[in-house]
Design an enzyme around this catalytic site. Structure first.
Site, short mmCIF file in Angstrom:
data_model
loop_
_atom_site.label_atom_id
_atom_site.label_comp_id
_atom_site.label_asym_id
_atom_site.label_seq_id
_atom_site.Cartn_x
_atom_site.Cartn_y
_atom_site.Cartn_z
N SER A 47 43.11 28.61 48.73
CA SER A 47 43.89 28.56 48.29
C SER A 47 44.77 28.72 49.21
O SER A 47 45.35 28.60 50.13
CB SER A 47 44.40 30.34 48.44
OG SER A 47 45.02 30.40 47.23
N GLU B 188 47.24 30.46 49.03
CA GLU B 188 48.14 31.78 50.43
C GLU B 188 47.03 31.26 51.35
O GLU B 188 47.72 32.47 52.35
CB GLU B 188 46.67 32.94 49.69
CG GLU B 188 48.13 33.17 48.10
CD GLU B 188 49.15 34.06 48.44
OE1 GLU B 188 48.84 35.22 49.22
OE2 GLU B 188 50.12 33.54 48.03
N TYR C 155 44.15 39.38 50.04
CA TYR C 155 43.71 38.19 49.88
C TYR C 155 43.65 36.90 50.28
O TYR C 155 42.58 35.69 50.52
CB TYR C 155 44.13 38.13 48.20
CG TYR C 155 43.58 36.47 47.13
CD1 TYR C 155 42.90 36.54 46.41
CD2 TYR C 155 44.96 35.71 47.70
CE1 TYR C 155 42.36 35.54 45.47
CE2 TYR C 155 44.59 33.73 46.96
CZ TYR C 155 43.53 34.47 45.79
OH TYR C 155 42.97 32.99 45.74
P1 NAP Z 1 41.10 34.26 37.85
O1 NAP Z 1 41.31 34.21 36.09
O2 NAP Z 1 41.76 35.48 37.76
O3 NAP Z 1 39.74 34.55 37.80
C1 NAP Z 1 38.99 35.42 38.36
C2 NAP Z 1 37.83 35.37 37.91
O4 NAP Z 1 36.40 35.92 38.71
C3 NAP Z 1 36.58 35.56 36.73
O5 NAP Z 1 35.73 34.72 35.92
C4 NAP Z 1 36.27 37.12 36.82
O6 NAP Z 1 35.03 37.93 36.10
C5 NAP Z 1 35.34 36.94 38.18
N1 NAP Z 1 35.45 38.11 38.87
C6 NAP Z 1 35.36 38.60 39.14
N2 NAP Z 1 35.75 39.75 40.35
C7 NAP Z 1 33.92 38.84 40.32
C8 NAP Z 1 33.05 39.70 40.71
N3 NAP Z 1 32.29 40.47 41.31
N4 NAP Z 1 31.69 38.96 39.89
C9 NAP Z 1 31.45 37.87 40.09
N5 NAP Z 1 33.16 37.45 38.72
C10 NAP Z 1 34.07 37.76 39.24
O7 NAP Z 1 41.50 33.36 38.31
P2 NAP Z 1 41.82 31.79 38.49
O8 NAP Z 1 43.24 31.43 38.35
O9 NAP Z 1 40.86 31.53 36.88
O10 NAP Z 1 40.89 30.50 40.05
C11 NAP Z 1 40.09 30.75 40.43
C12 NAP Z 1 39.56 30.99 41.30
O11 NAP Z 1 40.97 29.85 41.87
C13 NAP Z 1 39.76 32.50 42.17
O12 NAP Z 1 39.21 32.26 43.10
C14 NAP Z 1 40.90 32.51 42.58
O13 NAP Z 1 41.46 32.86 43.93
C15 NAP Z 1 41.01 30.17 43.75
N6 NAP Z 1 42.47 29.82 43.43
C16 NAP Z 1 43.47 30.39 42.24
C17 NAP Z 1 44.91 29.18 42.58
C18 NAP Z 1 45.81 29.65 40.78
O14 NAP Z 1 46.63 29.57 41.56
N7 NAP Z 1 45.25 29.36 39.94
C19 NAP Z 1 44.92 29.25 43.09
C20 NAP Z 1 44.17 28.76 44.30
C21 NAP Z 1 42.73 29.29 44.39
P3 NAP Z 1 36.28 38.69 35.14
O15 NAP Z 1 36.05 38.21 33.96
O16 NAP Z 1 34.32 38.95 34.74
O17 NAP Z 1 37.07 39.40 35.79
O1 G4F Z 2 52.57 34.73 40.16
P1 G4F Z 2 51.68 35.73 41.27
O2 G4F Z 2 51.06 36.44 41.41
O3 G4F Z 2 51.20 34.49 42.43
P2 G4F Z 2 50.99 34.69 43.39
O4 G4F Z 2 50.91 34.92 44.40
O5 G4F Z 2 51.32 33.66 44.14
O6 G4F Z 2 49.51 34.52 43.71
C1 G4F Z 2 48.26 32.70 43.18
O7 G4F Z 2 48.76 31.50 42.99
C2 G4F Z 2 47.95 31.98 44.87
C3 G4F Z 2 47.95 30.27 45.42
O8 G4F Z 2 48.78 29.96 46.07
C4 G4F Z 2 46.26 31.80 43.86
F1 G4F Z 2 45.08 31.93 45.17
C5 G4F Z 2 46.49 33.35 43.65
O9 G4F Z 2 44.99 33.41 43.33
C6 G4F Z 2 47.11 33.26 42.16
O10 G4F Z 2 46.32 32.54 41.16
O11 G4F Z 2 53.25 35.54 43.06
C7 G4F Z 2 54.03 34.38 42.45
C8 G4F Z 2 55.22 34.88 42.83
C9 G4F Z 2 55.14 35.75 44.16
O12 G4F Z 2 55.50 35.33 45.09
C10 G4F Z 2 56.14 37.53 43.63
O13 G4F Z 2 55.93 38.15 44.48
O14 G4F Z 2 56.37 35.38 42.04
C11 G4F Z 2 56.70 36.41 42.84
N1 G4F Z 2 57.41 37.70 41.47
C12 G4F Z 2 57.92 37.90 41.53
N2 G4F Z 2 58.23 38.73 40.21
C13 G4F Z 2 56.36 38.56 40.96
C14 G4F Z 2 56.93 38.60 40.13
N3 G4F Z 2 54.77 37.67 40.87
C15 G4F Z 2 54.43 38.67 39.69
N4 G4F Z 2 52.87 38.54 39.52
N5 G4F Z 2 54.98 39.52 38.80
C16 G4F Z 2 55.98 39.44 38.79
O15 G4F Z 2 56.90 40.54 38.49
#
Ligand code: NAP
Ligand code: G4F
Length: 330
Positions: free
Chosen positions: A127, A129, A151
């Site tokens: 990520s 992050e 995280y």
């Molecule tokens: P998400 O919607 O939060 O999905 C997370 C998944 O992990 C869910 O299917 C959840 O299953 C599963 N999980 C949680 N705890 C587990 C456990 N103990 N054993 C097995 N599975 C478990 O995340 P996403 O947005 O699809 O992201 C996918 C991956 O990419 C994650 O690793 C995230 O950190 C990474 N990532 C995401 C972004 C982004 O912007 N979306 C960016 C960079 C990296 P349940 O439904 O059972 O809870």
């Molecule tokens: O949507 P966010 O919660 O995403 P964040 O923290 O960037 O993380 C996501 O992207 C990462 C990749 O860079 C992934 F690795 C991670 O798993 C996840 O998918 O927050 C985005 C921004 C932050 O700066 C937060 O402080 O939005 C700001 N924010 C402001 N108000 C809020 C809110 N975020 C959330 N979730 N809820 C609010 O009310």
């Protein structure tokens, strides 16, 4: 027929990746946790070709059993506690699943291994992050890490574990350093979907305002459907490697609000948004903007959906969902 095992199958990316791999002719197996996971029915309705396999990233023996049962060509490790805000409240659990879970999953791959002429390939969901308090902009594969949340710290552990297994055991393990990617399947806890869903409800008269935290943070937001293609492309390379996947554009939360409210037909979002300190974080990532030129050069990957198209897609989807719920009296 190629076989893929996907962890995090019920999440946003797992659902997109399952669709992509099924369309490419793969047999897709999703790791599902818990006794009666409430999301199982939804993902099977969405993709009837999908098969579910029990397992939990906290339990090595369940992962070994899953890999033995599936005999995959490719493993995509997407499972995690992925919500940064939650990671501050449940830091140990985040380290356990988002960090140590990677070690367990790749260890299961190492132990089961696949055949000599067809070793299992591994993808790790790293990520942006990890860049945290960024040392340079834009961020690339060579930018140093400085995570700002439990995280982010857990993701750095998972990232280096993947690299170490590649170097130590010769596993075909690649890590995608993905910047934020969104879409209609994004969880409601993340800021983009929280805004588009709340906005749809405001438009329908179901809600008056949105409570948000820091509006000044900037993110490089792309579309999840584009990003899962990059995951697949990485595992088709002869040589495993790490790649930044991003659009190269950055926008603040304020800019997201500007575009979303304009699309919904409002002149201004200010009257509808209030600040709530509960959504502020103990440490913030202020600015993310990725340089995906390596992915473009080596994988031929570029994002297709623009920022405005993404916001529109999410708002229109939420408007349709909330309208249907209203009509059904839910
Ligand atoms: P998400 O919607 O939060 O999905 C997370 C998944 O992990 C869910 O299917 C959840 O299953 C599963 N999980 C949680 N705890 C587990 C456990 N103990 N054993 C097995 N599975 C478990 O995340 P996403 O947005 O699809 O992201 C996918 C991956 O990419 C994650 O690793 C995230 O950190 C990474 N990532 C995401 C972004 C982004 O912007 N979306 C960016 C960079 C990296 P349940 O439904 O059972 O809870
Ligand atoms: O949507 P966010 O919660 O995403 P964040 O923290 O960037 O993380 C996501 O992207 C990462 C990749 O860079 C992934 F690795 C991670 O798993 C996840 O998918 O927050 C985005 C921004 C932050 O700066 C937060 O402080 O939005 C700001 N924010 C402001 N108000 C809020 C809110 N975020 C959330 N979730 N809820 C609010 O009310």
């Amino acid at each position: 027929m190629k076989r893929a095992l996907v962890t995090g199958i019920t999440g946003q990316d797992g659902r997109h990746l399952a669709d992509l791999l099924t369309a490419k002719g793969y047999q897709v197996f999703g790791l599902i946790r818990g006794q009666a996971n409430p999301k199982a029915e939804m993902i099977l309705d969405e993709n009837p070709a999908l098969e579910l396999v029990d397992g939990d990233l906290r339990d090595l023996s369940s992962l070994i059993a899953a890999v033995e049962q599936v005999q995959p060509d490719e493993v995509y490790n997407l499972g995690a506690i992925s919500f940064v805000q939650l990671s501050f409240k449940q830091a140990e659990l985040t380290a356990e699943i988002t960090g140590l879970g990677v070690l367990r999953m790749i260890e299961a791959v190492r132990i089961v291994g696949g055949t000599d002429n067809n070793p299992i390939r591994f993808y790790q969901a790293s990520s942006s992050e990890m860049f945290g308090k960024v040392r340079e902009t834009p961020q690339s594969e060579t930018t140093p890490f400085h995570p700002r949340s439990p995280y982010g710290v857990a993701k750095v552990f998972g990232h280096y574990t993947t690299l170490n297994y590649r170097e130590a055991y010769g596993i075909h393990a690649s890590s995608g350093i993905l910047f934020n990617h969104e879409g209609p399947r994004r969880g409601l806890e993340f800021v983009t979907r929280k805004i588009t869903n709340s906005l749809a409800r405001i438009k329908l008269g179901l809600q008056d305002e949105i409570s948000l935290g820091n509006l000044d943070a900037a993110r490089d937001w792309g579309y999840a459907g584009d990003y899962v293609e990059a995951m697949w492309m990485m595992l088709q390379q002869d040589v495993p490697d790490d790649y930044v996947i991003a659009t190269g554009e950055t926008h603040t939360i304020r800019e997201f609000l500007d575009v979303a409210f304009r699309i919904a037909g409002y002149d201004s979002w200010e009257p509808f948004v209030k600040h709530d300190t509960r959504f502020d974080r103990p440490a913030e990532v202020d600015l993310l903007m990725g340089d995906a030129s390596k992915a473009k050069a080596k994988l031929g990957w570029t994002p297709k959906v623009t920022f405005e198209e993404l916001v529109r897609m999410m708002y229109e989807s939420d408007l349709a969902i909330e309208t249907a719920k209203m009509e059904q009296g839910r």
